[in-house]
Structures are given as structure tokens and as C-alpha cells.
Scaffold this motif. Structure first.
Motif, PDB file in Angstrom:
ATOM      1  N   SER A   1       0.480  -1.412   0.324  1.00 20.24           N
ATOM      2  CA  SER A   1       0.250   0.492  -0.244  1.00 20.24           C
ATOM      3  C   SER A   1       0.915   1.623   0.408  1.00 20.24           C
ATOM      4  N   GLN A   2       0.167   2.675  -1.056  1.00 17.76           N
ATOM      5  CA  GLN A   2       0.909   3.382  -0.950  1.00 17.76           C
ATOM      6  C   GLN A   2       0.578   4.863   0.530  1.00 17.76           C
ATOM      7  N   GLY A   3       0.794   4.963   0.368  1.00 16.38           N
ATOM      8  CA  GLY A   3       0.495   6.334   1.734  1.00 16.38           C
ATOM      9  C   GLY A   3       0.986   7.884   0.769  1.00 16.38           C
TER      10      GLY A   3
ATOM     11  N   ALA B   1      -2.180   8.266  -4.720  1.00 17.80           N
ATOM     12  CA  ALA B   1      -2.176   6.571  -3.801  1.00 17.80           C
ATOM     13  C   ALA B   1      -3.002   5.781  -3.763  1.00 17.80           C
ATOM     14  N   GLY B   2      -4.841   6.264  -4.289  1.00 19.68           N
ATOM     15  CA  GLY B   2      -5.241   5.606  -4.072  1.00 19.68           C
ATOM     16  C   GLY B   2      -5.912   4.222  -5.466  1.00 19.68           C
ATOM     17  N   ALA B   3      -5.315   5.417  -6.800  1.00 21.27           N
ATOM     18  CA  ALA B   3      -5.259   4.389  -7.971  1.00 21.27           C
ATOM     19  C   ALA B   3      -3.368   3.930  -8.177  1.00 21.27           C
ATOM     20  N   ALA B   4      -2.815   3.717  -7.540  1.00 28.28           N
ATOM     21  CA  ALA B   4      -1.506   2.995  -7.028  1.00 28.28           C
ATOM     22  C   ALA B   4      -1.502   1.678  -5.971  1.00 28.28           C
ATOM     23  N   ASN B   5      -2.626   2.106  -4.873  1.00 29.49           N
ATOM     24  CA  ASN B   5      -2.859   0.746  -4.361  1.00 29.49           C
ATOM     25  C   ASN B   5      -3.510  -0.252  -4.883  1.00 29.49           C
ATOM     26  N   GLN B   6      -4.911   0.478  -5.780  1.00 27.24           N
ATOM     27  CA  GLN B   6      -5.626  -0.507  -6.448  1.00 27.24           C
ATOM     28  C   GLN B   6      -4.543  -1.538  -7.984  1.00 27.24           C
ATOM     29  N   ALA B   7      -4.148  -0.231  -8.814  1.00 26.72           N
ATOM     30  CA  ALA B   7      -2.818  -0.913  -9.810  1.00 26.72           C
ATOM     31  C   ALA B   7      -1.881  -2.095  -9.704  1.00 26.72           C
TER      32      ALA B   7
ATOM     33  N   ALA C   1      -1.662  -9.784  -8.656  1.00 28.49           N
ATOM     34  CA  ALA C   1      -3.185 -10.479  -8.929  1.00 28.49           C
ATOM     35  C   ALA C   1      -2.705 -11.419 -10.015  1.00 28.49           C
ATOM     36  N   ALA C   2      -3.204 -10.684 -11.365  1.00 33.48           N
ATOM     37  CA  ALA C   2      -2.324 -11.223 -12.678  1.00 33.48           C
ATOM     38  C   ALA C   2      -0.933 -12.208 -12.261  1.00 33.48           C
ATOM     39  N   ARG C   3       0.198 -11.481 -12.256  1.00 36.39           N
ATOM     40  CA  ARG C   3       1.377 -11.465 -11.353  1.00 36.39           C
ATOM     41  C   ARG C   3       1.584 -13.016 -11.335  1.00 36.39           C
ATOM     42  N   ASN C   4       0.128 -13.945 -10.077  1.00 39.18           N
ATOM     43  CA  ASN C   4      -0.257 -15.217  -9.682  1.00 39.18           C
ATOM     44  C   ASN C   4      -0.397 -15.661 -10.546  1.00 39.18           C
TER      45      ASN C   4
END
Length: 508
Positions: free
Chosen positions: A98-100, A351-357, A363-366
Motif C-alpha cells: 500500500s502506498q500512502g 495513492a489510491g490509484a497506485a494501490n489499486q493498480a 493478482a495478474a502476476r500470481n
């Protein structure tokens, strides 16, 4: 008490029968004397072919070779080790951090200290004089001599130097030698005929010695011609290599001379350029010296005028800057507060957009890592199964090859035995034929003997048969027999009378 005597009897056979028997006996002696040694039929080609086939098949037939090949293939297949699948790991899961954000802080704009006007003097400009730079130095340029690599001879190409007419010369020379040999052989034959020894051992020895000498001469001639052709080809190849070597040396000398000439020209050009640069530097230094002196004087006058004007302008400018600084500080204060608020809102959104991305990318890499791991695992298992199937197929082929080889061996052995059996039957028939030819006299003698019947019992000889008689024993035996006879007749004759009658009968 006994009584003895002798009895003589004479017998004779028919003279014709005796003559035929003696003739038969003579024929038997003739047949026995002429009877040859018994012969045994040898193994015919068919039997020998079957025997060779049987021996060859038993020792080193194609079936045995195929069985050995099958054994090698089976041993190789038994050593097969399937590839082990260790499994593919998807790797550690990508974790999204998470990025604050830190709120922008504005400390407020300050007008700063007021600009103070100060009087400005000036210092006279000093000119130390222009100096010419260091003289350009010419660097001498050398050269590296070109190395000469000697040409290497390739003996594998000597056939290109061989005379294509060498074979024709050799064939012509050998033909001439053969003509001379034929003429010599003809002379030897004529001499032998003249000496009345034509076709004898001396003629054969003379012709053999002559042929040997001519053959030796032909071999020497061919060897000398081939050696001469090879020597000529080798000399020509060496001459070509020498010419190539000389050309390489000459080329190297020319390249070396060109390098020396180029180095000398470059050194001369470098010296000329250095002299020109030195002269230009001295000329420029004189011009700069004069220009510098003139500029210093003009700068001193301008500095005095400029210093007074600058002092007046500085005072006016200081007052104007103080007012402008106060006005600008107020504007900056308002703009800073507005910008900080906008930055805080933008930082929260970013920060919200970076956390969602980050969460979506993790999830995609996993998912991609898990998919790739499954694909790799399936491919490894498929390859392992394919390797096992290949090993089983090779083992099956080896077993089938061994069975076919054993059948092939048995069929060839059975065929060889059948051929030997047929050859043995022919050999037995041949043996019967040879035995029949050998025993024809015995068969004829048997036919004659069968016509005569049994051998005559006597061939005219006289035999005497003596005989004796024991009277007492005869009387006792007769009495005993008469007594028994009386008992059998039921007592009609008394025992004493029966015994007496038996004793009388024994005396007759």
C-alpha cells in the motif's frame, strides 16, 4: 551180464547231385575269390551343402547375430532411466504494498530583508598582457614493418601437377616390353624346336626365366616412369611455391616502403603545422596585447561613469524592489496555500490509484505464474510418459527381433537338416546300389543253392555204429515192466508171470 556187437551201414548219393554240388562249391569259391572290397557311398553335394549350412548357422548364422543385437538392445533398454519430474513452483506470490502520501506543508512566503542601497566605487582594470600558448609540438610517427608469412605447400594437391599423359607413356612402354617378351618367347620356342626339345622342361624353365625377367623389367619401368612423373610434379609445385614466396616477400617490401614513405610525409607535415601554429600564436599574442591595452583604458573611463550612474540607479532600484518584494510575498502566500491544498488532493487520488493498480498487477502476476507452472508440469509429465513409451517400444522391438532371430535360426537349421536328410537318403540309395553290384555273385550263388536244396547228408562215406546190451539190467527191466503190465490188466496175469514174460522179452 552184458552182451555187445557192431553194426555197419553204407549210404551213397546220386552222382549227378554230387557233381552239381561240387560245381556249386567251385562257383562259391570263385565268387568268394572275386568278391571286391566293400565300398561305402560318400557324402553327396546336397548332404555337404546342408552340413555346411548347419555348421554356419549354428556357429555364426544371421539368427545368432540378430539375437546378439536383440540382447544389446534389451540391455540398453534395461538401463533406461526416466526423467524425474520435480514439479514447477509458481514462485512466491507477488505482494502489493500500500502506498500512502505525506501532506504538503507550506511555511508561508516572507518578503525578506529590505534591499539596502550602498555606494559603489570601482577598481581600475589591470591588463597583464596577452601570452602566447605553448608551442605546438610535432609528434614523430613511426611504422610497423609488415611480416611475411612463408607459403605452405599442400601435398594433397600434387595431382594437379601430374602429367596427364603419364599413363599413356607407361602403357606404351609396357606394350613395347610385352612385344619384346613375346619375341623372346618365340625365339626360345624356335631354339627348342631346333634342339628337338619343344614342350620340354628346359623350354618351360627358359620361358619362365624370360617371362620373370621381362615382368621385373616392366615393373621397374612403370615404377621409374611414375617416380619421374611424381618428381617432375613435385618440382613444379615447389617452383610455384617459391614464386608465391618471392611474390609475398616483394609485396611485404613494397608495403614496408610505403609505410616508411607515409610516416616521413606525416612527420614533415606535422613539423610544418607546428611551425605555422607557433607563428600564428605569436601574431595573435601581439594583437591581443594591443587590444588589451586599449580596452583597459576605455574600461577605466566607462567604469567611473558607470559607477556614478549605478549608485543612483541602485538606490532607485532598491526602493522599487522592496515594494515589489512585499507585493510578491502576498501573492506567493495565497498561491502557496492554494497549491498545497491541490497537491494534497492529487496525492490522495494518486495513492489510491497506485494501490489499486498494484493489487491488480500482483493478482495478474500470481495467476500467470500459476498457469505457467501448470503448463510446465504437464509438459514434463508428458515428456516423461513419452520417454517411458519409447523405452517400452524399444524393448518390445528387441524382444520381437530376438523371437524372429530364433525362428530364423530354427528354420535355417531345419532346412539344413532336411537337406542333409535328403542327401542321406540319396547316399543310402547309392549304398544299396553299390551293395547290389557287389553282391550280384552271392545272389546268383544263392539262387543255384536254392535249386539244389539242402546239402547231401553223405558223400559216399561208410559209418560204423557199435552197440552193447546189459542182460541183467534187461531182465530186471523186463520183469518190472511185466509186473506193471499185470497190475494194469486187473490181475488177469499174475505178477510172477508178468515179470517172467518181461524178462524173456528183454532177451529177444
Amino acid at each position: 551180464m552184458s552182451k555187445g556187437g557192431s553194426q555197419t551201414s553204407s549210404t551213397s548219393i546220386d552222382p549227378d547231385i554230387k557233381k552239381a554240388f561240387l560245381a556249386n562249391f567251385e562257383q562259391a569259391k570263385n565268387v568268394a575269390g572275386a568278391l571286391p572290397v566293400q565300398e561305402f557311398a560318400g557324402f553327396n553335394p546336397m548332404y555337404q551343402a546342408g552340413e555346411r549350412q548347419l555348421v554356419n548357422t549354428s556357429l555364426a548364422g544371421p539368427g545368432l547375430a540378430n539375437i546378439d543385437r536383440a540382447a544389446e538392445m534389451t540391455a540398453a533398454g534395461a538401463q533406461y532411466q526416466p526423467g524425474m519430474v520435480g514439479g514447477f513452483n509458481a514462485g512466491p506470490a507477488s505482494l502489493a504494498g500500500s502506498q500512502g502520501y505525506g501532506a504538503a506543508q507550506f511555511g508561508g512566503a516572507q518578503a525578506g530583508p529590505a534591499s539596502l542601497a550602498s555606494s559603489q566605487g570601482y577598481g581600475a582594470s589591470q591588463f597583464a598582457g596577452a601570452q602566447a600558448g605553448p608551442a605546438s609540438l610535432a609528434n614523430a610517427q613511426g611504422y610497423g614493418a609488415t611480416d611475411v608469412n612463408a607459403a605452405q605447400a599442400n601435398m594433397g594437391d600434387i595431382s594437379r601437377y601430374m602429367n596427364p599423359y603419364t599413363s599413356g607413356v607407361i602403357d606404351t612402354s609396357l606394350a613395347d616390353i610385352e612385344k619384346a617378351r613375346a619375341a623372346a618367347s618365340s625365339r626360345i620356342g624356335q631354339q627348342a624346336a631346333a634342339a628337338k626339345a619343344f614342350g620340354g622342361s628346359r623350354q618351360a624353365l627358359a620361358q619362365g626365366a624370360s617371362s620373370g625377367q621381362f615382368a621385373e623389367q616392366a615393373a621397374k619401368t612403370a615404377a621409374q616412369l611414375r617416380a619421374q612423373g611424381f618428381d617432375v610434379a613435385a618440382n613444379q609445385m615447389q617452383q610455384d611455391l617459391a614464386r608465391q614466396q618471392q611474390a609475398a616477400i616483394q609485396n611485404a617490401a613494397q608495403r614496408t616502403a610505403a609505410s616508411q614513405f607515409g610516416a616521413g610525409a606525416m612527420n614533415q607535415a606535422a613539423l610544418a603545422n607546428a611551425a605555422a601554429r607557433n607563428q600564428m600564436a605569436q601574431f595573435n599574442a601581439g594583437n591581443l596585447q594591443q587590444a588589451g591595452l586599449s580596452n583597459v583604458a576605455a574600461q577605466n573611463v566607462a567604469s567611473q561613469f558607470g559607477a556614478g550612474a549605478a549608485n543612483q540607479a541602485a538606490l532607485a532600484n532598491a526602493a522599487a524592489r522592496n515594494q515589489l518584494a512585499q507585493f510578491n510575498a502576498g501573492n506567493l502566500q495565497q498561491a502557496g496555500l492554494s497549491n498545497v491544498a491541490a497537491q494534497n488532493v492529487a496525492s490522495q487520488f494518486g495513492a489510491g490509484a497506485a494501490n489499486q493498480a498494484a493489487l491488480a498487477n500482483a493478482a495478474a502476476r500470481n495467476q500467470a505464474a500459476q498457469f505457467n507452472a501448470n503448463i510446465g508440469q504437464q509438459a514434463a509429465l508428458a515428456n516423461q510418459q513419452a520417454g517411458l513409451q519409447g523405452a517400452q517400444l524399444r524393448l518390445g522391438g528387441a524382444n520381437q527381433l530376438g523371437n524372429l532371430a530364433a525362428q530364423q535360426q530354427n528354420l535355417r537349421l531345419a532346412g539344413a537338416q532336411a537337406v542333409m536328410g535328403a542327401g542321406g537318403a540319396r547316399q543310402a540309395q547309392e549304398q544299396q546300389r553299390m551293395d547290389a553290384i557287389r553282391n550280384i555273385g552271392l545272389q546268383r550263388l544263392g539262387i543255384v543253392q536254392s535249386s539244389l536244396g539242402a546239402n547231401p547228408a553223405n558223400l559216399g562215406m561208410t559209418t560204423q555204429t557199435p552197440y552193447t546190451q546189459n542182460v541183467g539190467a534187461g531182465l530186471l527191466g523186463g520183469a518190472l515192466a511185466g509186473s506193471q503190465l499185470a497190475g494194469l490188466t486187473g490181475g488177469a496175469i499174475s505178477g510172477g508171470m508178468g515179470a517172467g514174460l518181461g524178462a524173456l522179452l528183454s532177451l529177444i
